[in-house]
Design an enzyme around this catalytic site. Structure first.
Site, PDB file in Angstrom:
ATOM      1  CG  ASP A  67      41.329  51.632  15.110  1.00  0.00           C
ATOM      2  OD1 ASP A  67      41.312  52.637  14.364  1.00  0.00           O
ATOM      3  OD2 ASP A  67      41.068  51.706  16.324  1.00  0.00           O
ATOM      4  CE1 TYR A  69      35.860  55.239   8.810  1.00  0.00           C
ATOM      5  CE2 TYR A  69      34.653  53.414   7.849  1.00  0.00           C
ATOM      6  CZ  TYR A  69      35.448  54.536   7.700  1.00  0.00           C
ATOM      7  OH  TYR A  69      35.829  54.941   6.451  1.00  0.00           O
ATOM      8  CG  PHE A  80      39.673  53.354   4.598  1.00  0.00           C
ATOM      9  CD1 PHE A  80      39.877  54.499   5.343  1.00  0.00           C
ATOM     10  CD2 PHE A  80      40.753  52.528   4.341  1.00  0.00           C
ATOM     11  CE1 PHE A  80      41.142  54.825   5.821  1.00  0.00           C
ATOM     12  CE2 PHE A  80      42.031  52.850   4.813  1.00  0.00           C
ATOM     13  CZ  PHE A  80      42.223  54.005   5.555  1.00  0.00           C
ATOM     14  CG  HIS A 189      44.794  57.969   7.943  1.00  0.00           C
ATOM     15  ND1 HIS A 189      43.489  58.420   7.963  1.00  0.00           N
ATOM     16  CD2 HIS A 189      44.746  56.643   8.227  1.00  0.00           C
ATOM     17  CE1 HIS A 189      42.692  57.408   8.255  1.00  0.00           C
ATOM     18  NE2 HIS A 189      43.426  56.318   8.404  1.00  0.00           N
TER      19      HIS A 189
END
Length: 226
Positions: A67, A69, A80, A189
């Site tokens: 999801d 930031y 990202f 991740h």
């Protein structure tokens, strides 16, 4: 067709069964109210930025995140990525470290990944909004129906696509992808919590380009220029 920002017409056509459903309209009401209570990220006009920057028929690679930031000024609708001038978040710093290790590419001083998006890298999150300082708070509320539909639509594409799945939320989408036609690169991740447990050393960028070239598609220039 959507009250939550600008969904480009090509994606709107692919996602119409979801966007026009009563359930999604009710979900839109929930998100609109969340923005009124605020703050919620990204800005409402940038919720669908990933779709705006990467047209449906130009997708070569999908990088799927969890999801957005959840701190002020960070999220701008691409997984990202952050705008120039914003401090590079830890997950992206680790992505840049792996990029340097993989392809010997010097990381940019900023975190704006639009150059990737404009080459056909769909920078998509599984969930498209997040309240301030509340990571994953909108998980399970309704976004997954839309992002699952996006992955399913891409699965029908004639050209092979490389799906890069980082973390458990992204890996959960693997069931939507036909590996006889497309490619999946999955790993831990890139966040500091998990990057050392199966992200570093996976070489996703060179592997993605090898798979694209194998399929007769133009590879991605992963260098992010200043």
């Amino acid at each position: 067709m959507t009250r939550l920002g600008k969904m480009p017409s090509d994606w709107a056509k692919e996602l119409a069964p979801v966007l026009e459903s009563e359930n999604f309209k009710q979900f839109e009401d929930f998100i609109i109210q969340a923005y009124k209570k605020g703050p919620v990220y990204p800005d409402q006009n940038h919720i669908y930025a990933a779709f705006e920057h990467t047209p449906f028929d130009q997708v070569k690679v999908v990088i799927l995140g969890q999801d957005p930031y959840h701190q002020p000024g960070q999220a701008h609708g691409l997984s990202f990525s952050v705008n120039k001038g914003v401090k590079i978040p830890p997950s992206l710093r680790n992505i840049y470290k792996e990029l340097r290790s993989d392809l010997d590419i010097q990381p940019a001083s900023h975190g704006d990944l639009r150059q990737w998006a404009d080459q056909g890298v769909l920078l998509l999150n599984a969930v498209l909004t997040v309240p301030d300082s509340s990571a994953n708070a909108h998980k399970g509320k309704g976004w997954e129906v839309l992002t699952d539909a996006a992955i399913s639509a891409l699965n029908q594409a004639r050209e092979p696509i490389v799906f890069i799945l980082w973390g458990n939320s992204a890996k959960a989408k693997a069931t939507l992808i036909d590996e006889n036609k497309h490619y999946i690169l999955s790993s831990a991740h890139p966040s500091p919590l998990s990057a050392t447990r199966g992200f570093f050393g996976t070489k996703p960028f060179s592997k993605a380009n090898e798979l694209l070239e194998k399929s007769g598609r133009t590879p991605i220039d992963w260098q992010v220029s200043e």
